[in-house]
Design a protein around this motif. Structure first.
Motif, PDB file in Angstrom:
ATOM      1  N   UNK A 155       0.808  -1.217   0.000  1.00 49.47           N
ATOM      2  CA  UNK A 155       0.000   0.000   0.000  1.00 49.47           C
ATOM      3  C   UNK A 155       0.843   1.271   0.000  1.00 49.47           C
ATOM      4  N   UNK A 156       2.013   1.249   0.671  1.00 41.97           N
ATOM      5  CA  UNK A 156       2.813   2.464   0.820  1.00 41.97           C
ATOM      6  C   UNK A 156       3.835   2.641  -0.296  1.00 41.97           C
ATOM      7  N   UNK A 157       3.940   1.684  -1.193  1.00 41.29           N
ATOM      8  CA  UNK A 157       4.927   1.791  -2.269  1.00 41.29           C
ATOM      9  C   UNK A 157       4.696   3.018  -3.151  1.00 41.29           C
ATOM     10  N   UNK A 158       3.463   3.317  -3.597  1.00 42.54           N
ATOM     11  CA  UNK A 158       3.271   4.520  -4.427  1.00 42.54           C
ATOM     12  C   UNK A 158       3.617   5.817  -3.704  1.00 42.54           C
ATOM     13  N   UNK A 159       3.520   5.849  -2.368  1.00 43.92           N
ATOM     14  CA  UNK A 159       3.913   7.045  -1.629  1.00 43.92           C
ATOM     15  C   UNK A 159       5.372   7.390  -1.910  1.00 43.92           C
ATOM     16  N   UNK A 160       6.197   6.355  -2.110  1.00 46.45           N
ATOM     17  CA  UNK A 160       7.635   6.554  -2.264  1.00 46.45           C
ATOM     18  C   UNK A 160       8.061   6.528  -3.726  1.00 46.45           C
TER      19      UNK A 160
END
Length: 439
Positions: free
Chosen positions: A234-239
């Motif tokens: 879930x947090x991959x696109x944030x980075x």
């Protein structure tokens, strides 16, 4: 003595609590997402690599999420109001301390440990308190609070850049310390609310205060496993969404547009899905599994997208990811009961930290091995799909054998989603309502 209300007031002071939770979310996750703007200045000043300076925010995020159960436990013992106020002071002190840093180690301690610990004390108690104030409109209220992340990102990013240009990174961190001190009055707005069924005395056993006993409940254990898997992607696109767009040849402004479209879709979907979930047309566990699966499919599409299609699939991903976010916290009262929602929120944050620490490094490793982010998004999308499949083990996630009428208002929230044989969920119409049968 003031009598206890019959149930959550579903409004009134609850909207003030929702506004406080909105600011808390913005000054925690929104600020964390914007801190990356200061990293080039930090790398240049300390003559260190970008990877070394990136650990500042990574450590802050890890401490914030992993220590969230401690914030929940302290809130259960002494109430959310003093815990959040203390957390605001710690966060502000961490940023002020970092403004006088002489090495990256000072930044790791100030921003990573001290400010991260402060953020751990504010988010879970604020969101848990918000859940106590709402019943029929709970998911909408949670969705409204979670939009503070996107709103703060849009406001703090240009503000931080302006501060960096005019005052340098030391002055910027000092002023951010003053801004985050506003977490303290937000905590003062979290008025305690006693409801029927609340324990007469707070737990004194540390394990009971942390809520670790919730893992003995099958429904919460299924939810925990699914959430940890989803957090892995879930947090991959944030980075890595912006670097992925750059790899696809969109250029700096094109990559910024992709990120902006995803962020706008995410913020709007949180409110829309909150309203939809509160209508009661579809059980919350089923919505959780559906939107989780759509988020995973969106990440797969982002990994395969090129140019214009990448912009479209990024928007679709933002809509699905934003719809998933409020459901994660909105489903908790039905799984653990209203009395355990604060502890459960802290445990969910801890589970998300485990997956969040795995996903971005794995994504970066796959980028180094393959030369682009295609494999990264495909693998992380598979994590989310796996977690959504696990969610199907929750009560109410799958259609029942026979149609069952949904109650017009939610039943008393004492863990009504926990498995119980032939439990009838009655609407205000009386006993003639059809029981919610399961296969």
């Amino acid at each position: 003595m003031t009598p206890k209300p019959a149930g959550p007031p579903d409004g009134g002071w609850g909207w003030v609590v929702a506004a406080a939770a909105f600011v808390v979310n913005g000054l925690s996750y929104g600020l964390l997402r914007s801190l990356g703007l200061a990293f080039p200045d930090l790398a240049e000043h300390f003559d260190r690599s970008a990877q070394d300076t990136a650990w500042v925010s990574a450590l802050a995020l890890a401490v914030q999420q992993a220590a969230s159960p401690v914030g929940s436990a302290l809130s259960t013992r002494w109430g959310a109001r003093p815990v959040v106020m203390v957390g605001g002071v710690l966060t502000s002190l961490g940023l002020v301390f970092s403004a006088f840093a002489r090495s990256l180690l000072h930044l790791y301690l100030g921003l990573g440990v001290l400010a991260g610990s402060g953020w751990a004390l504010v988010f879970a108690p604020a969101l848990g308190t918000l859940s106590l104030y709402f019943s029929r409109r709970r998911v909408l209220a949670v969705g409204l609070a979670l939009t503070g992340n996107g709103a703060a990102s849009l406001l703090l990013a240009p503000t931080l850049q302006l501060l960096l240009d005019n005052f340098g990174w030391r002055g910027a961190l000092l002023l951010l310390g003053a801004i985050t001190l506003h977490l303290t009055p937000c905590g003062a707005l979290l008025r305690p609310l006693e409801l029927p069924g609340d324990p007469l005395a707070p737990p004194r056993n540390p394990l009971a205060a942390l809520g670790l006993g919730l893992f003995t409940r099958r429904a919460f254990l299924v939810f925990a496993l699914g959430t940890a898997l989803v957090a892995g992607g879930y947090f991959v696109p944030y980075v890595h969404l912006a670097p992925h767009a750059l790899d696809r040849g969109l250029g700096g402004y094109g990559a910024a547009l992709v990120v902006a479209v995803a962020a706008v879709g995410d913020a709007g979907a949180r409110l829309l899905c909150g309203w939809l979930a509160d209508q009661g047309w579809v059980p919350l566990p089923r919505l959780l599994a559906v939107f989780g699966a759509l988020t995973g499919l969106g990440l797969l599409a982002v990994g395969l997208g090129w140019g214009g299609p990448l912009l479209a699939v990024a928007g679709a991903y933002g809509l699905s990811a934003g719809s998933y976010a409020p459901l994660v916290f909105g489903v908790l009262p039905g799984l653990v009961g209203i009395g355990g929602v604060v502890q459960a929120t802290g445990l969910v944050m801890m589970l998300m930290s485990l997956g969040g620490l795995l996903g971005p490094p794995l994504s970066g490793f796959l980028r180094d091995e393959t030369g682009d982010f295609t494999a990264s998004f495909l693998v992380c999308g598979s994590f989310i799909l796996s977690g959504s499949f696990v969610y199907m083990g929750l009560p109410g996630a799958l259609p029942s054998c026979r149609p069952a009428s949904r109650p017009a208002t939610p039943p008393p929230e004492r863990g009504e989603l926990l498995p119980a044989p032939q439990m009838a969920l009655l609407s205000p119409g009386g006993p003639s309502s059809t029981p919610d049968t399961t296969c």
